[in-house]
Write a protein that holds these residues in place. Sequence first.
Motif, PDB file in Angstrom:
ATOM      1  N   LYS A 160       0.836  -1.250  -0.066  1.00  0.00           N
ATOM      2  CA  LYS A 160       0.080   0.070   0.003  1.00  0.00           C
ATOM      3  C   LYS A 160       0.795   1.254   0.067  1.00  0.00           C
ATOM      4  O   LYS A 160       1.771   1.370   0.939  1.00  0.00           O
ATOM      5  N   THR A 178     -13.992  -3.936  -3.291  1.00  0.00           N
ATOM      6  CA  THR A 178     -14.228  -2.626  -3.180  1.00  0.00           C
ATOM      7  C   THR A 178     -15.506  -2.400  -1.996  1.00  0.00           C
ATOM      8  O   THR A 178     -16.048  -3.501  -2.045  1.00  0.00           O
ATOM      9  N   ASN A 233     -13.420   5.398  -3.785  1.00  0.00           N
ATOM     10  CA  ASN A 233     -12.699   5.729  -4.677  1.00  0.00           C
ATOM     11  C   ASN A 233     -11.585   4.805  -5.117  1.00  0.00           C
ATOM     12  O   ASN A 233     -10.962   4.714  -6.081  1.00  0.00           O
ATOM     13  N   SER A 234     -11.311   3.845  -4.032  1.00  0.00           N
ATOM     14  CA  SER A 234     -10.436   2.735  -4.444  1.00  0.00           C
ATOM     15  C   SER A 234     -10.544   1.531  -3.789  1.00  0.00           C
ATOM     16  O   SER A 234     -11.725   1.352  -3.130  1.00  0.00           O
ATOM     17  N   HIS A 257      -9.079  -3.060  -3.426  1.00  0.00           N
ATOM     18  CA  HIS A 257      -7.705  -3.725  -3.425  1.00  0.00           C
ATOM     19  C   HIS A 257      -7.988  -4.823  -4.421  1.00  0.00           C
ATOM     20  O   HIS A 257      -8.872  -5.140  -4.749  1.00  0.00           O
ATOM     21  N   GLY A 300      -5.304   0.036  -2.188  1.00  0.00           N
ATOM     22  CA  GLY A 300      -5.417   1.481  -2.755  1.00  0.00           C
ATOM     23  C   GLY A 300      -5.357   1.715  -4.021  1.00  0.00           C
ATOM     24  O   GLY A 300      -4.837   2.697  -4.651  1.00  0.00           O
ATOM     25  N   ILE A 301      -5.822   0.589  -5.089  1.00  0.00           N
ATOM     26  CA  ILE A 301      -5.894   0.859  -6.447  1.00  0.00           C
ATOM     27  C   ILE A 301      -7.084   1.820  -6.741  1.00  0.00           C
ATOM     28  O   ILE A 301      -8.307   1.529  -6.409  1.00  0.00           O
ATOM     29  N   SER A 302      -7.012   2.630  -7.721  1.00  0.00           N
ATOM     30  CA  SER A 302      -8.131   3.429  -8.175  1.00  0.00           C
ATOM     31  C   SER A 302      -9.370   2.618  -8.698  1.00  0.00           C
ATOM     32  O   SER A 302      -8.903   1.602  -9.159  1.00  0.00           O
ATOM     33  N   LEU A 303     -10.500   3.004  -8.346  1.00  0.00           N
ATOM     34  CA  LEU A 303     -11.530   2.264  -8.848  1.00  0.00           C
ATOM     35  C   LEU A 303     -11.634   2.374 -10.372  1.00  0.00           C
ATOM     36  O   LEU A 303     -12.098   1.087 -10.811  1.00  0.00           O
TER      37      LEU A 303
END
Length: 138
Positions: free
Chosen positions: A38, A90, A99-100, A102, A126-129
């Motif tokens: 992360k 999410t 917004n993010s 895993h 924490g990957i962007s949606l």
Amino acid sequence: MYNLFRKFLNIYLDAWRSSSLDRMRELISKDYKAREIKDGDIIDFGFEESIIGWAQGFLFAKENNAEWELNEVSIIPLRTDEIMVIISATITLNGKSTNSGHLFFQTFRKESLGKWKLIRSHIEAGISLHNLRNIQFT
């Protein structure tokens, strides 16, 4: 083998979606090992720490009336007794996705008595949606 694994995977995903810590604890091997990345930081942990993490996530979901949005990206047989499942996860709060999320690379092993258990995970957190929803494997 696949049909039995599919039944197990459905149970596993249902335990996750319903935030059932007791059921999740039964589905994870005591020898579980994981790595989470992360913001460039790497955290390695085992069974006990994972249970604490699941408890925190499940408590947050229950307290905020949130829903888990889980998507199977891929199922990859690794060995005769091991299967990796890639899952994007999410949380939906008040009908809106965060917004993010895993991306979980989870390896399951068929243990004694034919029971499947989660044995290892690699988690990209924490990957962007937007990026999660556009995952493609070639």
